[in-house]
Design an enzyme around this catalytic site. Structure first.
Site: not given
Length: 171
Positions: A64-65
């Protein structure tokens, strides 16, 4: 509320999604989430723009980062007619902290933690976990869904090229 199986997995384990299966050509459902300052935000707030809705399980995870940082970089190149929104169940305070640490300024993060309004409207709310499945929706200037990409395995990144092609086709 409709439940769907066989759409996504987490490390190969099947998950159940809550909500409808949205398709290209559908009217994008409105939703209510909150921004980093706890201000209610809806899809209608971005009317007239191409909107990229990037649903992620949690900004505090590696994939997600990477995904949100990538969309932040791409947002600079797409111009003011495009708004990229990353939606997760992370608390707004955690999203704000993460954005500050990551230097993310071109993507707006929205939290769906209060009502799961986005997750249930877009069919990406994971039953039992109360997290969002990884998915990308591209909505045109008239509020119609023009691209849908539900990532089959939660630990994989979306197809950035396909997302960006769909966005550029609307500009």
């Amino acid at each position: 509320m409709e439940k769907r199986t066989g759409v996504v997995t987490f490390h190969g384990k099947p998950l159940t999604l809550i909500g409808p299966e949205l398709r290209v050509g559908d009217k994008a459902p409105d939703f209510r989430a909150v921004d980093n300052d706890l201000k209610p935000t809806t899809l209608a707030d971005f009317a007239g723009k191409v909107v990229v809705l990037s649903a992620v399980p949690s900004l505090d995870t590696p994939v997600c980062d990477m995904e949100t940082r990538r969309f932040n970089m791409e947002a600079q190149k797409l111009g003011d007619g495009v708004q990229i929104l990353t939606v997760s169940m992370d608390l707004p305070f955690a999203q704000k902290r993460w954005c500050g640490q990551a230097g993310v300024q071109n993507v707006r993060t929205l939290s769906d933690y209060q009502e799961a309004s986005f997750g249930s409207a877009y069919g990406v709310l994971i039953d039992g976990l109360r997290l969002l499945a990884r998915a990308v929706f591209v909505v045109d200037q008239e509020g119609v869904i023009r691209f849908v990409h539900i990532v089959p395995e939660l630990t994989h990144e979306p197809d950035y090229g396909a997302v960006l092609d769909a966005v550029r086709a609307l500009l």
